[in-house]
Design a protein around this motif. Structure first.
Motif: not given
Lengths: 233, 123, 551
Positions: B80, B82-84, B86
């Protein structure tokens, strides 16, 4: 299952015996499975927080203004209610494991009442917003209104996320009622409580989500001075 | 099988109440914080939330001592994060069309032609 | 082990007498796998006929059989069925269910009743998806991606599709969850992670993608529904919403989803190659860990679908850079397979033929993928037939070909019969030739600028479309031929015996074929590697009554 499960034994070439884990009566497996399920909840709400942060980055001022407007008193009360309900849920499970079935049932009822209280307060809050002209497909959130984009999206996500959280609370109440039924039927006992354990975990994740929902919506604009910034930019 | 673990009721109960006190203190802190300092409210609020979440995970959800589930949790949470990183830190923060895009115009949408501005990618 | 009422019936509810109800309520993983296969291939042929309808329409420029709107609905139906109903559940639901527990020596999956419920959730999802066909303004015309804002403004019936995709996603999540727990908990004693067959590794990596990526698309679909019916504003530019966010959220799932499809397929390949090379697989650990790293890297590359959507330039660069990395573990796998075959006496049975054919088609699909990873090239080729061809080479030529390979490989295990090898090989050649003829011209057409999703085109593209059409005819003939061969094998084939391929993994060490209800008579102790061959013969032998090693 009520029947007795006897694990199989596997033997290696030296004659050593190993107990085989079957799918029946696998406490750790049940727990692991439920944890994995909770990860999906984390990803779901994570994606919504991602959307929220996306627009917070694009409209920081609008977000503070909208957040400032929310009712911190009611939201805070709900936070404390949920916090205490997490305690009653945990204590209930503890009582069950220690052999106090009656105490456990009382604790579950306490949790249900707190959950219902949470929902009622939430309802009051939504009603307040509605009367102030803010609701989905209504008033200031309609495409034609001159409400700033950031605030529209803030409230859109506010209703979506607190709504979805509310749905989780309702499901939680349903699960707890089911749990009571299973306890009364003797299917959840002091020795066999994986179902209880997982519902307690579920209630904790519901609480955990609120721990982030609350500050993100209610508190980030807590000290924001209205009029101190121009809406939009 | 593992179900029949005995619990020390009093000790566990005490732990529950200790954690409750901690969580209540942190909640109070949440309320006080915006009125103490305003710059960095968001960061401070999220930091408090993370501490609260950590307490709940470790003690209420009994993650303490769970090696396998613990590492799985770390994996899921870092995903999660990493999603933020990126989407937020790499993409939106560098939004290139803020001046020309309709969605960041901040103007009132009613009288404008919406169809011409459906994505901010249109050049 | 004490038998109980519940164990003997193997049904989720009650104890039905009729065979039909026993199948409908079964919690036996093998039966559930077969039922998935039956539903999936039915829908597969529906989607194939949609594809053929498009090819017919595109035979010549201008309008032939269907108008543009119907064409849009046709490719939406094709995409939705192929992606959500066929290929995403695909190999995990069929072979993950029917073979994976056998491979690790388990009696069933960890949550057999959840497995049963999942199957019916899947069927319900299929029905809801199809119900959209009879919606007020006809089937959706959005494409399977449901891109906002068009999916929010179109008046065709999108809602059932969004709900269906959510239900199918839920079924997929819970299947993945079930498999992860099964692999963690129910491996036979002695079987460490590095003694598992490689197919199980593929299923494990896939399980994590199903579990952690699918919820993101699930919530995206819910948000899209909320947007469409409650106007929350986040995807609607009229309220300041950004459609690019929809693309982000959608591809956060849908890109890992292609790895979700391909990883178990690679697992099938890793089973077939050593078996028919009669050799231990080269670099077991690298094959296993490359599955895990493809799954990991696969989460970080979704942005290459957004190169032309208006992302920040820095984000494009980062995504392009990250995407190249996926090629590394994939390359490792291919070199390992080739190295396994090196110097081996290869047995060219039908499953091996399919596997070798896939090596060609998937390499074409994979390497063309690397070309469009480059931003500049992608801007030229995005939304052209080049991308269509790349996708079909990777998915059909990779995943579905390997699914067929697996079908031929495990056919004797699951039915106890053998199909006609000669005819099965003819079917393979028909498929292989037809497939390449169908999709290779699209690379050229796309490179020259033929855009996808158009029902009309300029006359200079006609030759490519016509070659494609004849390819499609051969391909579909091959598909039908293959299923007829398998059907005949199932009805009238010779008994195959328990281990016709001289394979080594546990699913072939059973006392009867097809496998009995509770799988192995006794759970074996696993103190051997999955692919041990010596002089072209399996090393490990079992006494099938006691499941003790006798070699």
């Amino acid at each position: 299952m009520s029947h007795e499960y006897i694990p199989e034994i596997a033997t290696d070439r030296d004659g050593n015996e190993y107990e085989v884990q079957g799918w029946q009566d696998d406490f750790y497996g049940g727990k692991l499975g439920f944890w994995l399920f909770m990860f999906t909840e984390v990803m779901m709400f994570g994606a919504m927080f991602l959307a929220l942060t996306y627009y917070k980055t694009l409209h920081p001022e609008d977000f503070l203004a909208a957040s400032h407007h929310l009712n911190r008193l009611l939201g805070g009360t709900n936070t404390v209610i949920l916090l205490i309900s997490a305690l009653t849920m945990g204590l209930g499970l503890l009582k069950m494991r220690a052999g106090d079935v009656k105490g456990a049932k009382l604790m579950i009822w306490a949790t249900i009442i707190l959950a219902a209280l949470f929902l009622s307060i939430k309802g009051v809050e939504w009603r307040e917003e509605y009367e102030g002209g803010i609701f989905l497909n209504y008033g200031k959130l309609l495409p034609g209104s001159d409400f700033p984009f950031g605030e529209k999206i803030f409230y859109g996500l506010y209703f979506t996320m607190t709504g979805l959280h509310g749905v989780h609370i309702i499901i939680g109440i349903g699960l707890m009622l089911w749990l009571l039924k299973r306890i009364n039927a003797g299917k959840v006992t002091t020795d066999h409580h994986i179902f209880y354990w997982n519902i307690a975990l579920y209630w904790d994740i519901v609480h955990l989500i609120w721990v982030f929902v609350f500050p993100y919506f209610y508190m980030i604009g807590g000290g924001y001075v209205v009029g101190g910034a121009v809406h939009g930019h | 099988m593992g179900t029949k673990t005995t619990v020390n009721y009093q000790v566990e109960k005490k732990r529950y109440y200790n954690v409750l006190v901690g969580l209540l203190l942190l909640t109070t802190l949440t309320f006080v914080q915006p009125y103490v300092f305003q710059a960095g409210t968001f960061t401070a609020q999220m930091f408090i939330a993370v501490v609260k979440a950590w307490l709940i995970l470790m003690y209420y959800m009994h993650l303490k001592g769970e090696k396998l589930i613990g590492s799985m949790t770390i994996f899921a949470l870092s995903l999660v994060t990493i999603f933020f990183v990126i989407v937020i830190a790499i993409d939106v923060t560098h939004f290139q069309f803020a001046d020309e895009s309709y969605i960041t115009s901040g103007s009132l949408g009613s009288e404008m032609d919406i169809s011409a501005h459906t994505t901010h990618g249109g050049e | 082990m004490s038998k109980t009422y519940f164990d003997e019936t193997h049904c989720a509810i009650g104890h039905p007498k009729s065979t039909f109800m026993q199948w409908m309520l079964t919690i036996d993983h093998k039966r559930i796998g077969l039922m998935y296969a039956a539903v999936m291939f039915t829908f597969f042929f529906v989607a194939v006929s949609m594809g053929f309808l498009m090819r017919l329409e595109l035979f010549a420029p201008g309008q032939q059989f269907i108008d543009g709107h119907t064409f849009n609905q046709t490719f939406t139906l094709h995409g939705v069925i192929m992606i959500f109903i066929f290929i995403v559940p695909g190999i995990p639901a069929i072979f993950g269910n029917s073979v994976m527990p056998l491979m690790i020596g388990a009696k069933d999956v960890s949550f057999p009743r959840l497995n049963w419920a999942n199957f019916w959730l899947y069927v319900a999802g299929c029905i809801v998806a199809l119900s959209s066909l009879w919606g007020p303004n006809g089937f959706a015309d959005t494409g399977w991606t449901f891109y906002a804002p068009y999916s929010l403004t179109t008046n065709t019936t999108v809602l059932p599709l969004l709900i269906a995709a959510f239900m199918l996603g839920m079924s997929s999540i819970l299947t993945g969850l079930n498999f992860i727990v099964t692999i963690h908990r129910l491996r036979a004693p002695g079987m460490t992670f590095f003694k598992m067959p490689l197919f199980v590794w593929g299923i494990y990596a896939t399980g994590w993608i199903q579990l952690l990526a699918t919820p993101v698309v699930g919530i995206t679909l819910i948000l899209a529904i909320m947007e469409k019916y409650f106007g929350i504003g986040i995807f609607d530019p009229a309220k300041g919403g950004d459609p690019v966010l929809f693309e982000h959220l959608f591809w956060i799932y849908s890109h890992p989803a292609v790895y979700l499809m391909i990883l178990p397929a690679f697992g099938v390949m890793s089973e077939i190659i050593p078996t028919f090379s009669r050799k231990e697989i080269f670099g077991y650990r690298t094959v296993a860990l490359s599955s895990a790293s493809i799954a990991g890297i696969g989460y970080l590359v979704w942005g290459h679908h957004l190169f032309t959507s208006g992302m920040a330039d820095i984000a494009k660069t980062v995504f392009s850079f990250l995407t190249f990395f996926v090629a590394i573990p994939t390359g490792i796998k291919f070199y390992d397979w080739v190295a396994t075959m090196y110097g081996a006496k290869i047995v060219l049975s039908t499953p091996m033929l399919w596997a070798l054919g896939t090596m060609i088609t998937f390499v074409i699909g994979g390497l063309t993928g690397v070309t469009i990873t480059m931003i500049g090239v992608d801007i030229h080729l995005q939304d052209t037939y080049y991308t269509v061809a790349h996708f079909h080479y990777a998915m059909l030529g990779g995943v579905v070909f390997l699914m067929f390979a697996g079908m031929h490989y495990w056919f004797p295990l699951l039915t106890g019969k053998m199909y006609n090898e000669k005819h099965a090989k003819i079917a393979f050649y028909l498929n292989f030739v037809g497939f390449n003829m169908l999709w290779f011209p699209m690379f050229i057409a796309g490179y020259l600028g033929m855009p996808r999703r158009y029902f009309d085109y300029l006359p200079e593209f006609q030759i490519y479309h016509q070659i494609s059409f004849f390819g499609a005819v051969i391909f579909i003939t091959g598909l039908i031929y293959m299923f007829v061969v398998l059907y005949k094998g199932w009805r009238h084939g010779e008994p195959s015996g328990t281990n016709p391929w001289h394979a080594t993994t546990l699913e072939w060490h059973l006392q009867s074929s097809p496998p009995p209800l509770e799988n192995h008579t006794k759970v074996p102790y696993v103190d051997f590697n999955p692919y041990e061959y010596k002089h072209g013969e399996p090393v490990v032998k079992f006494d099938y009554d006691t499941m003790k090693r006798i070699d």
